[in-house]
Write a protein that holds these residues in place. Structure first.
Motif, PDB file in Angstrom:
ATOM      1  N   LEU A  32      48.026  24.526 105.329  1.00  0.00           N
ATOM      2  CA  LEU A  32      49.148  23.937 104.601  1.00  0.00           C
ATOM      3  C   LEU A  32      48.763  22.562 104.066  1.00  0.00           C
ATOM      4  N   ALA A  33      48.169  21.739 104.925  1.00  0.00           N
ATOM      5  CA  ALA A  33      47.750  20.399 104.504  1.00  0.00           C
ATOM      6  C   ALA A  33      46.677  20.483 103.430  1.00  0.00           C
ATOM      7  N   SER A  34      45.763  21.429 103.569  1.00  0.00           N
ATOM      8  CA  SER A  34      44.701  21.616 102.583  1.00  0.00           C
ATOM      9  C   SER A  34      45.278  21.936 101.200  1.00  0.00           C
ATOM     10  N   GLY A  35      46.249  22.833 101.169  1.00  0.00           N
ATOM     11  CA  GLY A  35      46.901  23.163  99.897  1.00  0.00           C
ATOM     12  C   GLY A  35      47.629  21.969  99.309  1.00  0.00           C
ATOM     13  N   ASN A  36      48.265  21.191 100.162  1.00  0.00           N
ATOM     14  CA  ASN A  36      48.961  19.996  99.686  1.00  0.00           C
ATOM     15  C   ASN A  36      47.975  18.971  99.150  1.00  0.00           C
ATOM     16  N   ILE A  37      46.817  18.829  99.811  1.00  0.00           N
ATOM     17  CA  ILE A  37      45.792  17.897  99.336  1.00  0.00           C
ATOM     18  C   ILE A  37      45.281  18.340  97.971  1.00  0.00           C
ATOM     19  N   ALA A  38      45.108  19.640  97.788  1.00  0.00           N
ATOM     20  CA  ALA A  38      44.629  20.163  96.507  1.00  0.00           C
ATOM     21  C   ALA A  38      45.607  19.866  95.368  1.00  0.00           C
ATOM     22  N   ARG A  39      46.902  19.804  95.673  1.00  0.00           N
ATOM     23  CA  ARG A  39      47.914  19.528  94.652  1.00  0.00           C
ATOM     24  C   ARG A  39      48.222  18.041  94.495  1.00  0.00           C
ATOM     25  N   ALA A  40      47.582  17.199  95.282  1.00  0.00           N
ATOM     26  CA  ALA A  40      47.940  15.774  95.314  1.00  0.00           C
ATOM     27  C   ALA A  40      47.800  15.092  93.960  1.00  0.00           C
ATOM     28  N   GLY A  41      46.868  15.523  93.139  1.00  0.00           N
ATOM     29  CA  GLY A  41      46.671  14.891  91.835  1.00  0.00           C
ATOM     30  C   GLY A  41      47.602  15.394  90.752  1.00  0.00           C
ATOM     31  N   THR A  42      48.411  16.375  91.042  1.00  0.00           N
ATOM     32  CA  THR A  42      49.317  16.945  90.060  1.00  0.00           C
ATOM     33  C   THR A  42      50.566  16.073  89.939  1.00  0.00           C
ATOM     34  N   PRO A  43      50.870  15.596  88.744  1.00  0.00           N
ATOM     35  CA  PRO A  43      52.070  14.766  88.588  1.00  0.00           C
ATOM     36  C   PRO A  43      53.334  15.511  89.013  1.00  0.00           C
ATOM     37  N   GLY A  44      54.168  14.850  89.797  1.00  0.00           N
ATOM     38  CA  GLY A  44      55.433  15.428  90.245  1.00  0.00           C
ATOM     39  C   GLY A  44      55.310  16.432  91.373  1.00  0.00           C
ATOM     40  N   ALA A  45      54.111  16.603  91.905  1.00  0.00           N
ATOM     41  CA  ALA A  45      53.919  17.579  92.980  1.00  0.00           C
ATOM     42  C   ALA A  45      54.655  17.134  94.233  1.00  0.00           C
ATOM     43  N   ARG A  46      55.212  18.111  94.919  1.00  0.00           N
ATOM     44  CA  ARG A  46      55.864  17.859  96.205  1.00  0.00           C
ATOM     45  C   ARG A  46      55.132  18.644  97.272  1.00  0.00           C
ATOM     46  N   ALA A  47      55.150  18.099  98.468  1.00  0.00           N
ATOM     47  CA  ALA A  47      54.460  18.755  99.577  1.00  0.00           C
ATOM     48  C   ALA A  47      55.147  20.066  99.923  1.00  0.00           C
ATOM     49  N   HIS A  48      54.348  21.077 100.183  1.00  0.00           N
ATOM     50  CA  HIS A  48      54.889  22.319 100.727  1.00  0.00           C
ATOM     51  C   HIS A  48      55.058  22.126 102.222  1.00  0.00           C
ATOM     52  N   THR A  49      56.068  22.755 102.772  1.00  0.00           N
ATOM     53  CA  THR A  49      56.362  22.604 104.201  1.00  0.00           C
ATOM     54  C   THR A  49      56.562  23.979 104.837  1.00  0.00           C
TER      55      THR A  49
END
Length: 122
Positions: free
Chosen positions: A22-39
């Motif tokens: 889960l954290a890995s996927g969130n890290i991969a999306r970190a550079g995307t504008p407006g991205a929110r963490a998946h939980t």
């Protein structure tokens, strides 16, 4: 080692693996504008493990927990609670990795002791 104890370790390791993924996927999306963490809500699995540790849950409940773990699906968090903080996600992934490694080492030691008891040598 009892089968239910192995199920508890398997459930704990699966939980840590899912946290890291889960954290890995969130890290991969970190550079995307407006991205929110998946939980994912892990409270049910954590409660089951705590109940097993206290003697309030059985091995069959742990096996149901294993099935429940595989069915957990990440959801996009709401705006207030799930702003995507790279530092937080890296910390989550590091903690999950350390917990997984600790469980693996404890399991390895237990199997080593079992081997010693059976064979009489290391």
């Amino acid at each position: 080692m009892e089968a239910s104890t192995l199920d508890a370790v398997r459930l704990s390791m699966g939980l840590q693996q899912l946290r890291a993924e889960l954290a890995s996927g969130n890290i991969a999306r970190a550079g995307t504008p407006g991205a929110r963490a998946h939980t994912i809500d892990f409270s049910g699995i954590e409660g089951l493990l705590a109940a097993y540790g206290d003697g309030r849950a059985s091995g069959s409940e742990l096996r149901l927990g294993l099935a429940e773990l595989t069915a957990l699906v990440p959801r996009e968090g709401n705006e207030e609670a799930a702003s995507l903080s790279l530092d937080t996600q890296v910390a989550e992934m590091s903690a999950a990795s350390m917990n997984y490694q600790t469980l693996g080492e404890a399991l390895s030691r237990q199997f080593g002791l079992m081997r010693l008891a059976v064979t009489g040598r290391s």
